[in-house]
Write a protein that holds these residues in place. Sequence first.
Motif, PDB file in Angstrom:
ATOM      1  N   SER A 158       1.229   1.353   0.877  1.00  0.00           N
ATOM      2  CA  SER A 158       1.148   2.767   0.521  1.00  0.00           C
ATOM      3  C   SER A 158      -0.302   3.123   0.228  1.00  0.00           C
ATOM      4  CB  SER A 158       2.038   3.072  -0.694  1.00  0.00           C
ATOM      5  OG  SER A 158       1.570   2.391  -1.846  1.00  0.00           O
ATOM      6  N   ASP A 159      -0.530   4.400  -0.068  1.00  0.00           N
ATOM      7  CA  ASP A 159      -1.870   4.916  -0.343  1.00  0.00           C
ATOM      8  C   ASP A 159      -1.868   5.653  -1.675  1.00  0.00           C
ATOM      9  OD1 ASP A 159      -2.983   4.374   2.451  1.00  0.00           O
ATOM     10  OD2 ASP A 159      -1.305   5.712   2.907  1.00  0.00           O
ATOM     11  N   ASP A 160      -3.045   5.757  -2.298  1.00  0.00           N
ATOM     12  CA  ASP A 160      -3.157   6.605  -3.477  1.00  0.00           C
ATOM     13  C   ASP A 160      -3.901   7.889  -3.122  1.00  0.00           C
ATOM     14  OD1 ASP A 160      -5.899   6.074  -3.462  1.00  0.00           O
ATOM     15  OD2 ASP A 160      -5.805   4.631  -5.108  1.00  0.00           O
ATOM     16  N   ASN A 161      -4.085   8.755  -4.099  1.00  0.00           N
ATOM     17  CA  ASN A 161      -4.729  10.047  -3.828  1.00  0.00           C
ATOM     18  C   ASN A 161      -6.247   9.978  -3.915  1.00  0.00           C
ATOM     19  OD1 ASN A 161      -5.107   9.813  -6.572  1.00  0.00           O
ATOM     20  ND2 ASN A 161      -3.742  11.526  -7.124  1.00  0.00           N
ATOM     21  N   GLN A 162      -6.777   8.748  -4.041  1.00  0.00           N
ATOM     22  CA  GLN A 162      -8.226   8.556  -4.068  1.00  0.00           C
ATOM     23  C   GLN A 162      -8.759   7.986  -2.756  1.00  0.00           C
ATOM     24  OE1 GLN A 162      -9.879   9.634  -6.841  1.00  0.00           O
ATOM     25  NE2 GLN A 162      -7.834  10.262  -7.535  1.00  0.00           N
ATOM     26  N   GLY A 163      -7.870   7.807  -1.775  1.00  0.00           N
ATOM     27  CA  GLY A 163      -8.287   7.277  -0.487  1.00  0.00           C
ATOM     28  C   GLY A 163      -8.093   5.784  -0.316  1.00  0.00           C
ATOM     29  N   ARG A 164      -7.623   5.085  -1.362  1.00  0.00           N
ATOM     30  CA  ARG A 164      -7.344   3.656  -1.244  1.00  0.00           C
ATOM     31  C   ARG A 164      -5.969   3.447  -0.633  1.00  0.00           C
ATOM     32  NH1 ARG A 164      -6.242   1.565  -5.791  1.00  0.00           N
ATOM     33  NH2 ARG A 164      -6.940  -0.581  -5.509  1.00  0.00           N
ATOM     34  N   GLY A 165      -5.813   2.339   0.105  1.00  0.00           N
ATOM     35  CA  GLY A 165      -4.520   2.042   0.693  1.00  0.00           C
ATOM     36  C   GLY A 165      -4.385   0.566   1.005  1.00  0.00           C
ATOM     37  N   ILE A 166      -3.149   0.112   1.112  1.00  0.00           N
ATOM     38  CA  ILE A 166      -2.867  -1.274   1.467  1.00  0.00           C
ATOM     39  C   ILE A 166      -1.739  -1.298   2.484  1.00  0.00           C
ATOM     40  CG2 ILE A 166      -1.255  -1.548  -0.474  1.00  0.00           C
ATOM     41  CD1 ILE A 166      -2.070  -4.498  -0.617  1.00  0.00           C
ATOM     42  N   ARG A 167      -1.851  -2.199   3.450  1.00  0.00           N
ATOM     43  CA  ARG A 167      -0.760  -2.506   4.368  1.00  0.00           C
ATOM     44  C   ARG A 167      -0.609  -4.021   4.382  1.00  0.00           C
ATOM     45  NH1 ARG A 167      -0.747   2.027   3.502  1.00  0.00           N
ATOM     46  NH2 ARG A 167      -0.479   3.814   4.907  1.00  0.00           N
ATOM     47  N   PHE A 168       0.653  -4.475   4.405  1.00  0.00           N
ATOM     48  CA  PHE A 168       0.857  -5.919   4.362  1.00  0.00           C
ATOM     49  C   PHE A 168       1.897  -6.355   5.378  1.00  0.00           C
ATOM     50  CE2 PHE A 168       4.117  -4.386   1.411  1.00  0.00           C
ATOM     51  CZ  PHE A 168       5.223  -5.161   1.747  1.00  0.00           C
ATOM     52  N   LEU A 169       1.747  -7.588   5.803  1.00  0.00           N
ATOM     53  CA  LEU A 169       2.737  -8.296   6.611  1.00  0.00           C
ATOM     54  C   LEU A 169       3.186  -9.503   5.802  1.00  0.00           C
ATOM     55  CD1 LEU A 169       4.179  -8.636   9.400  1.00  0.00           C
ATOM     56  CD2 LEU A 169       2.276 -10.144  10.029  1.00  0.00           C
ATOM     57  N   GLU A 170       4.488  -9.675   5.671  1.00  0.00           N
ATOM     58  CA  GLU A 170       5.073 -10.750   4.856  1.00  0.00           C
ATOM     59  C   GLU A 170       5.925 -11.644   5.753  1.00  0.00           C
ATOM     60  OE1 GLU A 170       8.298 -11.158   1.139  1.00  0.00           O
ATOM     61  OE2 GLU A 170       7.527  -9.198   1.777  1.00  0.00           O
ATOM     62  N   TYR A 188      -2.873  -9.087   4.012  1.00  0.00           N
ATOM     63  CA  TYR A 188      -3.141  -7.767   3.457  1.00  0.00           C
ATOM     64  C   TYR A 188      -4.308  -7.121   4.189  1.00  0.00           C
ATOM     65  CZ  TYR A 188      -1.060 -10.236  -0.601  1.00  0.00           C
ATOM     66  OH  TYR A 188      -0.278 -10.999  -1.424  1.00  0.00           O
ATOM     67  N   LEU A 189      -4.181  -5.843   4.517  1.00  0.00           N
ATOM     68  CA  LEU A 189      -5.303  -5.008   4.920  1.00  0.00           C
ATOM     69  C   LEU A 189      -5.564  -4.031   3.780  1.00  0.00           C
ATOM     70  CD1 LEU A 189      -4.567  -4.204   8.677  1.00  0.00           C
ATOM     71  CD2 LEU A 189      -6.351  -5.704   7.767  1.00  0.00           C
ATOM     72  N   LEU A 190      -6.757  -4.087   3.207  1.00  0.00           N
ATOM     73  CA  LEU A 190      -7.099  -3.326   2.008  1.00  0.00           C
ATOM     74  C   LEU A 190      -8.173  -2.302   2.350  1.00  0.00           C
ATOM     75  CD1 LEU A 190      -7.366  -6.451  -0.317  1.00  0.00           C
ATOM     76  CD2 LEU A 190      -5.368  -4.986   0.014  1.00  0.00           C
ATOM     77  N   LYS A 191      -7.827  -1.025   2.190  1.00  0.00           N
ATOM     78  CA  LYS A 191      -8.760   0.054   2.515  1.00  0.00           C
ATOM     79  C   LYS A 191      -9.317   0.660   1.233  1.00  0.00           C
ATOM     80  CE  LYS A 191      -7.215   4.066   4.077  1.00  0.00           C
ATOM     81  NZ  LYS A 191      -7.766   5.088   3.132  1.00  0.00           N
ATOM     82  N   GLN A 192     -10.636   0.634   1.109  1.00  0.00           N
ATOM     83  CA  GLN A 192     -11.297   1.232  -0.040  1.00  0.00           C
ATOM     84  C   GLN A 192     -11.429   2.746   0.151  1.00  0.00           C
ATOM     85  OE1 GLN A 192     -11.834  -0.521  -2.640  1.00  0.00           O
ATOM     86  NE2 GLN A 192     -11.816  -2.641  -1.895  1.00  0.00           N
ATOM     87  N   ALA A 193     -11.804   3.434  -0.913  1.00  0.00           N
ATOM     88  CA  ALA A 193     -11.925   4.891  -0.853  1.00  0.00           C
ATOM     89  C   ALA A 193     -12.990   5.349   0.133  1.00  0.00           C
ATOM     90  CB  ALA A 193     -12.225   5.439  -2.248  1.00  0.00           C
ATOM     91  N   ASP A 194     -13.993   4.495   0.400  1.00  0.00           N
ATOM     92  CA  ASP A 194     -15.044   4.878   1.348  1.00  0.00           C
ATOM     93  C   ASP A 194     -14.669   4.586   2.797  1.00  0.00           C
ATOM     94  OD1 ASP A 194     -15.219   2.137   1.524  1.00  0.00           O
ATOM     95  OD2 ASP A 194     -17.276   1.987   0.779  1.00  0.00           O
ATOM     96  N   THR A 196     -13.873   1.595   4.125  1.00  0.00           N
ATOM     97  CA  THR A 196     -14.033   0.204   4.543  1.00  0.00           C
ATOM     98  C   THR A 196     -12.718  -0.550   4.362  1.00  0.00           C
ATOM     99  OG1 THR A 196     -14.813  -0.454   2.347  1.00  0.00           O
ATOM    100  CG2 THR A 196     -16.481   0.178   3.970  1.00  0.00           C
ATOM    101  N   VAL A 197     -12.452  -1.462   5.281  1.00  0.00           N
ATOM    102  CA  VAL A 197     -11.205  -2.232   5.275  1.00  0.00           C
ATOM    103  C   VAL A 197     -11.539  -3.712   5.383  1.00  0.00           C
ATOM    104  CG1 VAL A 197      -9.032  -2.686   6.479  1.00  0.00           C
ATOM    105  CG2 VAL A 197      -9.917  -0.345   6.357  1.00  0.00           C
ATOM    106  N   HIS A 198     -10.876  -4.529   4.578  1.00  0.00           N
ATOM    107  CA  HIS A 198     -11.001  -5.969   4.764  1.00  0.00           C
ATOM    108  C   HIS A 198      -9.630  -6.612   4.640  1.00  0.00           C
ATOM    109  CE1 HIS A 198     -10.950  -6.229   0.324  1.00  0.00           C
ATOM    110  NE2 HIS A 198     -10.674  -7.515   0.483  1.00  0.00           N
ATOM    111  N   ALA A 199      -9.524  -7.837   5.132  1.00  0.00           N
ATOM    112  CA  ALA A 199      -8.247  -8.545   5.200  1.00  0.00           C
ATOM    113  C   ALA A 199      -8.250  -9.731   4.241  1.00  0.00           C
ATOM    114  CB  ALA A 199      -7.985  -9.026   6.622  1.00  0.00           C
TER     115      ALA A 199
END
Length: 251
Positions: A158-170, A188-194, A196-199
């Motif tokens: 899910s995402d928050d209202n600050q632009g951060r988000g996460i997607r996961f595969l389990e 995990y794919l982790l998206k920061q508010a700016d 940028t995404v890292h795994a």
Amino acid sequence: MPYLLPPKLYNDLAHWWPLLSPVEDYRDEARSYHQLFSRHPRPIRTVLELGCGGGNNAYFLKQYYEMTLVDVSPRMLAVCAATNPECTLVHGDMRHVRLEQQFDAVFVHDAVSYIATEEDLRLMAETAAHHCVRGGLVFMAPDFLRESFREGVDHGGSDDNQGRGIRFLEWTWDPDPDDTTYTVDFAYLLKQADGTVHAEHDRHIMGLFSRHVWLSVLEDAGFAPLIEQLVSGEDTCDGPTVMHAVTGTRT
């Protein structure tokens, strides 16, 4: 194999928990637990939760019960405190923690799945017995029993209202069907508010015990045990969501 706490999700990545597992997703499940608690012959007013994690079940159960919440991860307790500031929080290991209080019910949600040996399962059951009043309830919700285990894949986020988000595969799988553990690998794919995404990769080693082991462990700890099936949430293409609950009355 020792009791293992996955080092990322419940430690360095704990601040992502509310997006990986939103509290609202627990509403129906918590309702099922409350209904089961309400059927217990001895009225339940106080509840000790061992392995509370981010406190998502407590968020709904606290309207009915006085909740004391225990977790081994300080960072998850911080997440829990933000969600449940009115509850009592305790840093402790479910195998060894001892409080100067007994409770009408001891609740262990799927955190019990991180108990990976029968020896540690017995220690956890002794903790539950130590804190449960005579006639009180113990309730545990392992992800699987040995008889119900199946490999599979899930995903979400899910995402928050600050632009951060996460997607996961389990990915749930069992490398050795002859031992008492199985493996859950998370990507995990982790998206920061700016933007940028890292795994991240996170491996969870989980415990897997038969009905016989569960029942004998609780009986030896001083409970009259029972394994129940609970239906929770909306139906899927595979039918309703069915959970196994290991319960017992303190003798």
